[in-house]
Scaffold this active site. Structure first.
Site, mmCIF file in Angstrom:
data_model
loop_
_atom_site.group_PDB
_atom_site.id
_atom_site.type_symbol
_atom_site.label_atom_id
_atom_site.label_comp_id
_atom_site.label_asym_id
_atom_site.label_seq_id
_atom_site.Cartn_x
_atom_site.Cartn_y
_atom_site.Cartn_z
ATOM 1 N N ASP A 141 0.790 -1.231 0.000
ATOM 2 C CA ASP A 141 0.000 0.000 0.000
ATOM 3 C C ASP A 141 0.819 1.275 0.000
ATOM 4 O O ASP A 141 0.349 2.327 -0.417
ATOM 5 C CB ASP A 141 -0.936 0.020 1.218
ATOM 6 N N HIS A 142 2.064 1.221 0.467
ATOM 7 C CA HIS A 142 2.844 2.445 0.655
ATOM 8 C C HIS A 142 3.557 2.923 -0.607
ATOM 9 O O HIS A 142 3.965 4.074 -0.678
ATOM 10 C CB HIS A 142 3.887 2.238 1.752
ATOM 11 N N ASP A 206 3.769 -0.763 11.449
ATOM 12 C CA ASP A 206 3.297 0.563 11.071
ATOM 13 C C ASP A 206 2.708 1.191 12.330
ATOM 14 O O ASP A 206 2.022 0.514 13.112
ATOM 15 C CB ASP A 206 2.241 0.470 9.972
ATOM 16 N N ARG A 495 -1.758 12.466 10.131
ATOM 17 C CA ARG A 495 -0.432 13.009 10.447
ATOM 18 C C ARG A 495 -0.128 14.123 9.454
ATOM 19 O O ARG A 495 -0.463 14.027 8.278
ATOM 20 C CB ARG A 495 0.601 11.879 10.342
ATOM 21 N N SER A 695 6.082 7.722 12.481
ATOM 22 C CA SER A 695 5.911 6.379 11.946
ATOM 23 C C SER A 695 6.802 5.363 12.660
ATOM 24 O O SER A 695 7.849 5.704 13.210
ATOM 25 C CB SER A 695 6.239 6.359 10.454
ATOM 26 N N ARG A 697 9.092 3.538 11.856
ATOM 27 C CA ARG A 697 10.037 3.405 10.744
ATOM 28 C C ARG A 697 11.393 2.991 11.287
ATOM 29 O O ARG A 697 12.209 3.828 11.675
ATOM 30 C CB ARG A 697 10.104 4.744 10.005
#
Length: 754
Positions: A141-142, A206, A495, A695, A697
């Site tokens: 999806d990203h 995520d 965000r 995020s 991340r």
């Protein structure tokens, strides 16, 4: 719609009716291309309730039958690997678990999105196991760009990311992970529709994984290394969170929406106020909310730093589970929720106590707009016009964007549709560019069947792919706004950090509900209040919106959509290889880092002193850099490029105070870090509060470690990032006195002492 061209290694089809377009062969997982959900699927997606309930009985025995537990405690403690060890160690024999205990947990499931799954899988592969220990899924999806619409953007993004998608699908097939192809939907919406369930415990790579709390799950955002703990059946460790109880009273009405609950709460707590807490909602107001509305609230709990957010079992969960083909789970959960209090897994005990407490009256709640540049700058809609003028924010905005993982439910979209229908009947067209992102293929297909997408398109809206797109920086703006030019956008996202959506740090993203964004797009003005203001029509007659109405679930059920977007089966197949080219610039196998030294660190140099907000976007930018998520050397070239130099105010400008020439040459931060790494100089960075906000991340920890970082020293950390640093061997330290931040400068030499 016209047919699309798909890459030959993965089966795809046009987004219109599949019978009108031939499906190309899916080379890696042909048998899964169009399969319907099976009993095996349902079994793997049902929480192991007997095992969880049995563990809850053990927890009751250990803590005593009179101990009152919150909902979050029940689910967390019932997933402990060894309840006695976790609950009684360093907790005054169980009397003070919250904030002290070290919970060693065994989650039921793992979910990964395509950007983070790359590094998670590369780490998992190094373990040499034939399959994952728990059910897992990958969601592409990203890496899909939003620009001109789904029919153009999706095939282009598939072609541009072919080798990454091939790698993810081949690894998924080999290790028995369900693979959701590009176009299937955003991870959190897909998880809510397929995997989330009351009482489940899940890890997701995520930060908005807590979205699943809208279905009563404990769902926690983590880095890839944490996810690997669960994938290899190692206990995942979590400092026992404190519990913030939020009591909801009354019932939403008019323009107020579930989004406004968390928007108001963000303003009350700030981006740091939830750190170390689980937010647990309760009260009679809970039973007035839709399941997807509760998911929206939990999703944005990430913006206050909370470990996760959760709702108790409520009546709205039953029809949602049934409408998403999980009737047996609804029946099992309803039975558990009706059981006597001590063994009721899905509701807090009657006298459970919270560490902190907030009450929100839904009946008096007003719509809010949050931002710019931070999701906790919360302004009631009635005061926003004044705030625009006082702060000199732009009075016009160029784009309104609705959807995303936060607000793409059927209810969200039908409420926005009602706004569009009102305006269209009055002959109005949006003055701002208008973009719509369905959260999943199921939502998209249902909205297409029910003519909602046609309503949006007829009004001039652009329907983007079922993907993250503009929300995480995958947006190619076509309105000619130059970088550095102050401008505003309104979104229903979660965000809004600087540069996050379009790469322009001057773009001000104001967050609001989809219906508020939609209504304001017709005015094109940030000072317009749809609750009170009117818009002139072509005839000169003033038009004023009525409060929108929507439907929480489609009356005729959800449409299934394109069968080629169904996931592969979660059955391991050891025969096919995992596809990684040795010459790839996108993917690279991981080499182990050198062991951490068994002695104090000496001669560390302060590479950079950071001023102000430093998010994971700052440390590891997204947007075009997403293509290097599976290649650590390449993505490390973006390390800290958004960081502001505390001494000079410059962004991504570092000074080499240790150059042997005696000069002080300038450099980008990653270039200086790479230079010092080549010279064998290890380093640290110094920063302010809530370092690593945003995020989940883990690249923001991996990249500094790869370039030679040993320490990050700051005033405070965001939870996920602090854990990610520890996992990658970077020591997170905080100032005993935050004022000592002023005493350290770039170029200083630091030694550690135990």
């Amino acid at each position: 719609m016209s047919a699309l061209t798909w890459r030959p290694s993965i089966l795809r089809a046009a987004r219109s009716a599949p019978q009108t377009h031939a499906l190309l062969r899916r080379h890696l997982a042909t048998e899964a291309a169009s399969r319907a959900p099976t009993q095996s699927d349902l079994a793997s997606r049902t929480p192991p309730y007997p095992q969880i309930i049995k563990k809850l009985h053990e927890v009751r025995r250990i803590l005593g039958s009179k101990r009152q537990l919150t909902l979050a405690e029940k689910i967390l403690y019932s997933h402990l690997d060894n309840p006695e060890e976790s609950l009684l160690s360093n907790t005054q024999n169980g009397a003070s678990i919250r904030g002290n205990g070290n919970l060693k947990l065994k989650p039921d499931r793992v979910a990964m999105q395509d950007a983070s799954a790359q590094m998670a899988l590369l780490q998992f592969m190094s373990c040499g196991l034939p399959s994952t220990a728990v059910p897992a899924s990958i969601h592409c999806d990203h890496m899909i760009v939003g620009e001109r619409g789904a029919d153009v953007d999706l095939p282009s993004s598939i072609t541009g990311n072919k080798e990454v998608f091939d790698f993810l699908e081949s690894a998924a097939k080999k290790y028995g992970i369900e693979f959701w192809p590009p176009g299937a939907g955003i991870i959190h919406q897909s998880v809510l529709e397929n995997y989330a369930a009351p009482g489940l415990m899940m890890l997701g790579t995520d930060s908005h994984t807590p979205n699943a709390g809208g279905l009563g799950a404990i769902a926690i955002g983590v880095g890839g290394a944490d996810a690997v703990d669960a994938l290899v059946d190692a206990p995942w460790e979590l400092k026992a969170p404190r519990i913030l109880g939020v009591k909801l009273e009354g019932e939403l009405s008019g323009w107020a929406s579930p989004k406004d609950v968390i928007m108001k709460l963000a303003g009350m707590l700030t981006v740091r106020g939830g750190t170390g807490f689980v937010i647990e909602y309760y009260g009679l107001g809970v039973e007035t909310l839709s399941c997807t509305g509760m998911a929206t609230i939990c999703n944005m709990g990430a913006e206050v730093g909370a470990t996760t957010s959760i709702f108790p079992f409520s009546p709205s969960m039953i029809p949602y589970l049934e409408s998403t083909h999980r009737g047996p789970i609804a029946t099992a959960a309803a039975t558990i929720a009706a059981s006597p209090g001590p063994h009721n897994l899905l509701r807090a005990d009657a006298d459970a106590e919270y560490d902190e407490h907030i009450t929100i009256n839904l009946s008096t709640l007003e719509p809010h707009i949050n931002g710019p540049f931070t999701p906790d700058l919360s302004t009631p809609l009635s005061q926003f016009k004044e705030a625009v003028k006082i702060n000199n924010w732009p009075e016009n905005f160029g784009a309104g964007l609705i959807g995303s993982c936060t607000n793409s439910s059927y209810q969200d979209m039908t409420r926005a549709e009602d706004v569009v229908k009102q305006a269209s009947a009055a002959g109005l067209q949006p003055k701002a560019d208008f973009y719509i992102t369905p959260g999943s293929e199921q939502i998209r297909a249902t909205l297409a069947r029910d003519s909602t997408l046609e309503t949006f398109s007829s009004a001039g809206g652009t329907v983007l792919a079922n993907a993250c797109g503009p929300c995480i920086g995958q947006w190619k703006r076509t309105d000619g706004v130059a970088r550095g030019t102050d401008n505003a956008i309104l979104t229903s996202y979660n965000r809004n950090f600087k540069g996050r959506n379009d790469g322009n740090p001057a773009t001000m993203n104001f967050l609001a509900s989809p219906e508020i964004v939609t209504a304001m797009s017709y005015a094109g003005s940030t000072t317009f209040n749809p609750m009170t203001d009117s818009i002139p029509t072509s005839s000169g007659t003033p038009f004023r919106f009525s409060p929108p109405k929507g439907t929480s679930l489609p009356a005729t059920g959800f449409a299934q959509g394109n069968p080629s977007f169904k996931p592969t089966a979660g059955v391991p197949n050891p025969a096919p290889p995992v596809l990684i080219s040795p010459t790839s610039s996108r993917l690279a196998l991981l080499a182990p880092f050198a062991p951490f030294p068994p002695h104090d660190l000496e001669g560390l140099r302060v590479l950079y002193k950071i001023k102000g907000q430093c998010t994971t976007d700052t440390i590891s930018a997204a947007g075009p850099w997403l293509k290097y998520k599976g290649h650590l050397p390449n993505i490390s070239e973006n390390t800290l490029i958004g960081a502001v130099n505390a001494a000079t105010g410059e962004t991504n400008v570092a000074y080499d105070h240790f150059d042997p020439s005696g000069a002080v040459p300038t450099s980008s931060i990653p270039a200086l870090a790479a230079k010092w790494k080549a010279q064998g100089k290890e380093w640290l960075v110094v920063a302010e509060s809530n370092y690593g906000e945003g995020s989940a991340r883990e690249h923001a920890a991996l990249q500094p470690r790869y370039l030679g970082a040993r320490i990050v020293l700051c005033k405070s950390f965001a939870r996920i990032h602090e854990t990610n640093l520890k996992k990658q061997g970077v020591v997170p330290l905080t100032f005993a006195d935050p004022a000592d931040y002023e005493l350290v400068e770039a170029g200083d030499v630091v030694d550690t002492m135990i």
